[in-house]
Design an enzyme around this catalytic site. Structure first.
Site, PDB file in Angstrom:
ATOM      1  NE  ARG A 115      -2.712  -1.538   3.723  1.00  0.00           N
ATOM      2  CZ  ARG A 115      -2.279  -1.119   4.538  1.00  0.00           C
ATOM      3  NH1 ARG A 115      -2.459   0.423   4.611  1.00  0.00           N
ATOM      4  NH2 ARG A 115      -2.694  -2.098   5.202  1.00  0.00           N
ATOM      5  CE1 TYR A 136      -0.530  -6.062  -2.815  1.00  0.00           C
ATOM      6  CE2 TYR A 136      -0.715  -3.938  -1.419  1.00  0.00           C
ATOM      7  CZ  TYR A 136      -0.346  -5.073  -1.557  1.00  0.00           C
ATOM      8  OH  TYR A 136      -0.883  -5.922  -0.339  1.00  0.00           O
ATOM      9  CE  LYS A 150      -6.982  -3.501   4.982  1.00  0.00           C
ATOM     10  NZ  LYS A 150      -6.559  -5.123   4.768  1.00  0.00           N
ATOM     11  CB  SER A 176       1.055  -5.346   9.401  1.00  0.00           C
ATOM     12  OG  SER A 176       0.818  -4.830   8.736  1.00  0.00           O
ATOM     13  CB  CYS A 219       0.305  -8.282  15.164  1.00  0.00           C
ATOM     14  SG  CYS A 219       1.453  -6.679  15.668  1.00  0.00           S
ATOM     15  CE  LYS A 250      -7.080  -8.302  10.868  1.00  0.00           C
ATOM     16  NZ  LYS A 250      -7.158  -7.561   9.814  1.00  0.00           N
ATOM     17  CB  ALA A 288       4.774 -12.448  -2.414  1.00  0.00           C
ATOM     18  NE  ARG A 289      -0.572  -8.974   1.155  1.00  0.00           N
ATOM     19  CZ  ARG A 289      -1.229  -9.273   2.020  1.00  0.00           C
ATOM     20  NH1 ARG A 289      -2.173  -9.217   2.813  1.00  0.00           N
ATOM     21  NH2 ARG A 289      -0.331  -7.655   3.403  1.00  0.00           N
TER      22      ARG A 289
HETATM   23  C1  SPV Z   1      -3.261  -5.254   5.408  1.00  0.00           C
HETATM   24  O1  SPV Z   1      -1.939  -4.251   4.592  1.00  0.00           O
HETATM   25  O2  SPV Z   1      -3.850  -4.835   5.830  1.00  0.00           O
HETATM   26  C2  SPV Z   1      -3.805  -5.962   4.295  1.00  0.00           C
HETATM   27  C3  SPV Z   1      -3.255  -6.235   2.632  1.00  0.00           C
HETATM   28  O3  SPV Z   1      -4.501  -6.759   4.667  1.00  0.00           O
HETATM   29  S1  SPV Z   1      -3.995  -4.655   2.331  1.00  0.00           S
HETATM   30  O4  SPV Z   1      -4.669  -5.654   0.613  1.00  0.00           O
HETATM   31  O5  SPV Z   1      -2.378  -4.158   1.412  1.00  0.00           O
HETATM   32  O6  SPV Z   1      -4.191  -4.144   3.392  1.00  0.00           O
HETATM   33 MN    MN Z   2      -6.035  -5.821   5.841  1.00  0.00          MN
END
Ligand code: SPV
Ligand code: MN
Length: 632
Positions: A91, A227, A236, A278, A280, A282, A394-395
Site C-alpha cells: 500500500r 497491487y 482498503k 501487521s 502481530c 492476525k 507476496a500474496r
Molecule cells: C493489510 O495490509 O492490512 C492487508 C493487505 O490486509 S492490503 O490489501 O494491502 O491492505
Molecule cells: Mn488488512
C-alpha cells in the site's frame, strides 16, 4: 433517459455493444449511467464491457486476465500468477489521500489534501489513462446478499487482474444493484493501472500513482497501480468510505477478522472479532486449528434485535500474506494453496510452472521468474538491494469457502453475534499475553493503545513502537476522537456488549527469549471465550482482569496437551510497572495531539496511571506478581 444520447454515441462508435448498454439500462439507475458516462469520457478506453452476474461474463474476465498476460497459468489446475511492478508491492501510504473540503478539520493522523486541488490533480492524471485499453464495468456487494449490512459497489477498472481478484474476494452485485431501485446509496471506485510496460505488463508511471478518497461523493479514484491494496476498490478503499459512513450513522466498520471459537468438550461456537496490526498474529489467530473462520480482514457490525452486536465479513475470500505459510504451521491454507482450485498467486518465484515463496518449508530453485523479472539467486536491484526469490509481501487470493475451516455462516445475511473482541499488539516488554477489559470503555481503551514493534520484515529500524488504534490508523478518515466516541455510542446501544481482550504474543523474558510458544495463543483465545460464558474467575489488576494460574494450566493440558508451569505463569503475567507507565506516557503524548478525544479515554488513562503508581508505592518495587495482585 438523460444519458441516452451519450450511450447511443458509444454504440455508434463501437465503444460498447448494444447488449452491454441494455445491461446498464436494465439497472434503471441514473447515477450508474452518469458515473460510467463521466469516467468513460475522461479515461477514454477503446472498449467498454459491462459484466453482469452471469457465468459467461465472469468467465470472460478470468480468461482475459490470462490472454492479456496480467496473469499466467501455473502447473496446478486453476492456479495463476500475477506480478505487480517491482515498485508497487504494498500500500502506498504517502499517495493515498483523503480529500477534505476547505476549512474542514484535518486530523494529524490522516493524510489529507484539499478536495478541489486533489480532484484537479487526479482527474488530470486520469485524463486518457485507459487509452487503447478495455474498461470493465462491474457490480459487487460489500457483505452477504440480501442483508441489511450490505453496501453496493460499482467498479470501473482497466485491469482484468483487479476484476478477477474481486470475483474471488467479493459477492456478485449486479442483481443487487437492480434491487436498489434507482437509489444512489452505493460506493464507486474508478481504477486504472495506467500505461503498462513489459511482459507481464506492469504499471509504468509509478511516480504518478495516486489513490484519492472522496468522502463527499462516496468514491475512490485510483490510478497508476496494480497491487491489490491500492487498486481493488472493495478492499482498503471501501474500508475508508465505510468507516466514514459508519461513523456518521450508528454502526461500526472495522479492520477485524471474525472467528468462531470452539472450546474442547463444550458443544458451542462463540464468535469473536479481532484487530491486529501487521505482523502481530492476525491471520494465525483467525486460522487457529480447530476453530471456524468467518473472515480475516474487514467486518461491518450492527446492533441487532437480540441485543448483541452482529458482524458480517464484507468479503468472501482472502488476500493473504503467503510468506511463512507452510505445511507444518498452516496446514489448512497450505493444503488449499497446493491443490487444484481457482487461485491467484502474486509476486512469488515461478520455475517450471511451480510457485515458491519465502518460508514455504521447501527448497527453492536458484533461478526463475519473479516480481523483478528473470531472477538469479544473489542478484541485486538498481539500488544495490538483494532481490529475494519472492517478495515478503507476496500474496495469494482465494475463496474462503475453499478452506476446510470456513464457517457457512459467512453467507448469513444476519451475520454472527459477537461475544468478544481481541486487540493484539506486539511488544517485547510491556503487556501480558492476555488482559480482559473491565467494561466497554476500558475495552475501547485497550484497542486505542495497541502498539506494535517493527520487525525485520519491514524497512527501517527494528524494535520501534508504532501505535495503531484498533489496527485502523492507516484507514482512518474521521478524527480519532469521533471514531472513539462512535465506538462508545455503539456499545451503549447493545444489551450484550462484547467483552474486550488485549493480547500480546511477543513478550520476552530477561534473557531476551520469547516467553510463549507459537500455539499458546490458542489457550488465551479459549480462556477469553470461557470468560464470556462465565466459566472462569479472574484477577483484578490496574490494567484489567488477568487469568488465574489453575485455569490456564488446565487449558494448556486440554487444548495443547502441554504442562504449564507456575514459574512460566508468573513471568508472563507479572505487571512490569515502569514499562506500563511509559506506555501510558506515550499514549498521552499521542492522543494530546488530537482534538476532542472523549473524556472516558482520559478517565481510563489517568485512573490506570494512579493505580499503578499507588501499587508501586505500596509494594516498593517495579514488578508485581499475580498473587500480590489478589491482595489489592
Ligand atoms: C493489510 O495490509 O492490512 C492487508 C493487505 O490486509 S492490503 O490489501 O494491502 O491492505
Ligand atoms: Mn488488512
Amino acid at each position: 433517459m438523460y444519458y441516452k444520447e451519450a450511450f447511443s454515441k458509444y454504440v455508434d462508435n463501437a465503444l460498447i455493444s448494444q447488449k452491454d448498454v441494455k445491461k446498464l439500462y436494465a439497472l434503471q439507475n441514473e447515477d450508474v449511467l452518469k458515473i460510467v458516462n463521466q469516467f468513460v469520457d475522461l479515461c477514454k478506453p477503446s472498449k467498454v464491457t459491462v459484466i453482469s452476474d452471469s457465468k459467461e461474463d465472469i468467465e470472460y474476465v478470468k480468461q482475459k486476465s490470462v490472454s492479456n498476460q496480467e496473469e499466467s497459468t501455473l502447473q496446478t489446475e486453476g492456479h495463476t500468477i500475477h506480478y505487480d511492478s517491482y515498485y508497487d508491492q504494498a500500500r502506498d501510504k504517502e499517495n493515498t489521500k483523503v480529500l477534505i473540503p476547505k476549512g474542514a478539520y484535518r486530523s494529524p493522523w490522516i493524510n489529507t489534501m484539499d478536495r478541489d486541488e486533489g480532484l484537479e490533480e487526479i482527474l488530470d492524471i486520469m485524463d486518457g489513462c485507459m487509452k487503447g485499453k478495455e474498461c470493465l464495468v462491474r457490480f459487487f456487494c460489500l457483505g452477504p446478499l440480501h442483508s441489511k449490512f450490505t453496501i453496493g459497489a460499482l467498479q470501473l477498472t482497466d485491469s482484468f487482474y483487479v476484476a478477477h481478484s474481486e470475483d474471488l474476494l467479493y459477492r456478485k452485485g449486479y442483481e443487487e444493484f437492480r434491487e436498489l431501485n434507482g437509489s444512489n446509496d452505493f460506493f464507486y471506485f474508478i481504477h486504472s493501472a495506467g500505461e503498462l510496460v513489459g511482459n507481464p505488463p506492469v504499471t509504468k508511471n509509478i511516480d504518478k500513482r495516486r489513490i484519492f478518497v472522496d468522502l463527499q461523493e462516496g468514491r475512490v479514484l485510483t490510478v497508476n497501480n496494480q497491487y491489490a491494496g491500492n487498486s481493488l476498490g472493495l478492499k482498503k478503499l471501501a474500508l475508508r468510505l465505510a468507516i466514514h459512513k459508519a461513523n456518521n450513522e450508528d454502526w461500526l466498520t472495522e479492520h477485524y477478522f471474525i472467528l468462531g471459537v470452539r472450546p474442547k468438550g463444550k458443544n458451542r461456537v462463540t464468535y469473536f472479532t479481532g484487530a491486529f496490526p501487521s505482523a502481530c498474529g492476525k491471520t494465525s489467530t483467525a486460522m487457529l486449528p480447530g476453530q471456524l473462520i468467518v473472515g480475516d480482514d474487514i467486518a461491518y457490525l450492527r446492533s441487532w434485535k437480540d441485543g448483541f452486536a452482529h458482524a458480517v465479513n464484507i468479503e468472501k475470500g482472502i488476500f493473504g500474506i503467503i510468506k511463512d505459510v507452510n505445511a507444518k504451521n498452516d496446514p489448512v491454507i497450505y493444503e488449499a494453496l497446493t491443490s487444484p482450485r481457482e487461485l491467484i498467486y502474486s509476486n512469488v518465484l515461478v520455475k517450471d510452472g511451480k510457485p515458491y515463496w519465502i518460508g514455504m518449508g521447501v527448497d527453492h530453485p536458484k533461478d526463475g521468474f519473479n516480481h523483478y523479472g528473470d531472477w538469479i539467486d544473489g542478484m541485486t536491484d538498481k539500488n544495490g538491494n538483494k532481490v529475494t526469490h519472492a517478495h515478503p509481501n507476496a500474496r495469494y487470493t482465494i475463496n474462503l469457502m475453499d478452506l476446510s475451516n470456513c464457517d457457512p455462516k459467512l453467507e448469513d445475511p444476519d451475520g454472527v453475534p459477537i461475544h468478544g473482541i481481541f486487540y493484539g499488539g506486539r511488544d517485547s516488554d510491556t503487556m501480558p499475553p492476555v488482559v480482559e477489559s473491565i467494561n466497554w470503555e476500558h475495552g475501547i481503551f485497550l484497542g486505542a493503545i495497541i502498539e506494535s514493534e517493527t520487525t525485520t520484515a519491514t524497512l527501517g529500524a527494528v524494535g520501534v513502537r508504532k501505535a495503531s488504534p484498533m489496527a485502523n490508523l492507516d484507514f482512518l478518515v474521521v478524527p480519532l476522537g469521533k471514531y472513539l466516541k462512535n465506538h462508545q455510542k455503539f456499545g451503549h446501544q447493545l444489551k450484550h456488549c462484547p467483552q474486550v481482550f488485549s493480547t500480546n504474543y511477543f513478550l520476552k523474558g530477561k534473557d531476551g527469549n520469547y516467553l510463549n510458544g507459537i500455539l499458546d495463543k490458542k489457550v488465551w483465545v479459549i480462556w477469553a471465550e470461557g470468560r464470556t460464558k462465565g466459566d472462569y474467575e479472574a484477577i483484578n489488576s490496574p490494567i484489567g482482569y488477568l487469568p488465574k494460574y489453575e485455569d490456564l494450566k488446565n487449558l494448556f493440558k486440554l487444548e495443547l496437551n502441554q504442562d504449564y508451569s507456575h514459574e512460566d505463569y508468573i513471568e508472563q503475567f507479572t505487571l512490569r510497572i515502569s514499562f506500563l507507565l511509559n506506555k501510558l506516557n506515550r499514549m498521552e503524548e499521542m492522543y494530546k495531539a488530537e482534538k476532542e478525544i472523549p473524556k472516558f479515554f482520559w478517565d481510563v488513562l489517568f485512573k490506570q496511571r494512579n493505580d499503578l503508581i499507588d501499587m508501586q508505592k505500596k509494594f516498593g518495587k517495579e514488578e508485581i506478581i499475580p498473587s500480590e495482585l489478589s491482595q489489592i
